[in-house]
Motif scaffolding. Structure first.
Motif, short mmCIF file in Angstrom:
data_model
loop_
_atom_site.label_atom_id
_atom_site.label_comp_id
_atom_site.label_asym_id
_atom_site.label_seq_id
_atom_site.Cartn_x
_atom_site.Cartn_y
_atom_site.Cartn_z
N GLU A 22 0.73 -2.23 4.77
CA GLU A 22 -0.06 -1.20 4.12
C GLU A 22 0.18 0.13 4.84
O GLU A 22 0.13 0.19 6.07
CB GLU A 22 -1.54 -1.56 4.14
CG GLU A 22 -2.39 -0.56 3.39
CD GLU A 22 -3.86 -0.94 3.33
OE1 GLU A 22 -4.66 -0.07 2.92
OE2 GLU A 22 -4.21 -2.06 3.70
N LEU A 75 -4.07 1.82 -2.87
CA LEU A 75 -3.42 1.01 -1.86
C LEU A 75 -1.94 1.38 -1.89
O LEU A 75 -1.32 1.41 -2.95
CB LEU A 75 -3.61 -0.47 -2.18
CG LEU A 75 -3.05 -1.50 -1.22
CD1 LEU A 75 -3.71 -1.37 0.15
CD2 LEU A 75 -3.28 -2.89 -1.77
N LEU A 77 1.83 0.54 -0.20
CA LEU A 77 2.63 -0.41 0.58
C LEU A 77 3.96 0.21 0.94
O LEU A 77 4.49 1.05 0.20
CB LEU A 77 2.89 -1.68 -0.23
CG LEU A 77 1.72 -2.37 -0.89
CD1 LEU A 77 2.20 -3.59 -1.66
CD2 LEU A 77 0.66 -2.75 0.12
#
Length: 195
Positions: A22, A75, A77
């Motif tokens: 992350e 989020l 990544l």
């Protein structure tokens, strides 16, 4: 199953996946490598979410910072961009396993429809080969078959219900700025989903 769910599922199957993490505001990326940065969702569809693929660390960090500045922040990544020696799909179906492989990047198979070999392993009867039977080494075929056995064990119920499981894979290595491998090529799975 979306990309993030697939990454978790690959780990649950004990299969090697891209080494994703992350992205956080303090994350620093190695400037000697190319990177993939993508927004993600915990559940639901992730089609057409913003992403930056095969970009420099500077561009990757700028993209990630822009995404994290949204309200609410998504989020995000990141993982090294992989250059591929060979790529393909692995379909684990109720009564057979199918390995398709292509030279270099997976896009050569999924977008351009090219394939160097298709190997079909029925549960009963001899295996079948279409194309260059020597394209994958015996060790590579064994690795992919071992992955299929893990998937077959974990997805017994889905397979019994007539579903198949499709995985995307590459023999890849992180890429330098000139898109050259920075280490040894190894099997890495990029995605898993049921059909």
């Amino acid at each position: 199953m979306n990309k993030l769910e697939g990454f978790y599922e690959l780990a649950a199957c004990g299969l090697p996946a891209v080494p994703w993490q992350e992205y956080r505001p303090h994350t620093v990326l190695d400037p000697a490598l190319l990177w993939t940065v993508r927004t993600a969702v915990l559940r639901g569809s992730d089609l057409d979410l913003p992403r930056a693929v095969g970009v420099t660390a500077e561009k990757a960090q700028a993209f990630a910072a822009a995404q994290l500045s949204r309200t609410p922040p998504p989020l995000v990544l990141y993982y090294p961009f992989f250059c591929a020696l060979k790529s393909g799909t692995l379909e684990v179906a109720p009564h057979r396993t199918v390995i398709e492989a292509v030279d270099k990047d997976l896009w050569n198979l999924v977008t351009h429809g090219r394939r160097n070999v298709t190997l079909v392993f029925p549960q009963q009867g001899p295996p079948q080969s279409h194309g260059d039977a020597d394209f994958l080494s015996p060790a590579q075929v064994q690795q992919l078959q071992a992955a299929a056995r893990r998937v077959r064990s974990r997805y017994r119920g889905a397979l019994a219900a007539g579903q198949s499981v499709l995985l995307e894979w590459s023999y890849g290595a992180p890429s330098d700025l000139q898109r050259r491998a920075t280490g040894d090529f190894s099997l890495v799975f990029l995605e898993i989903r049921t059909l």
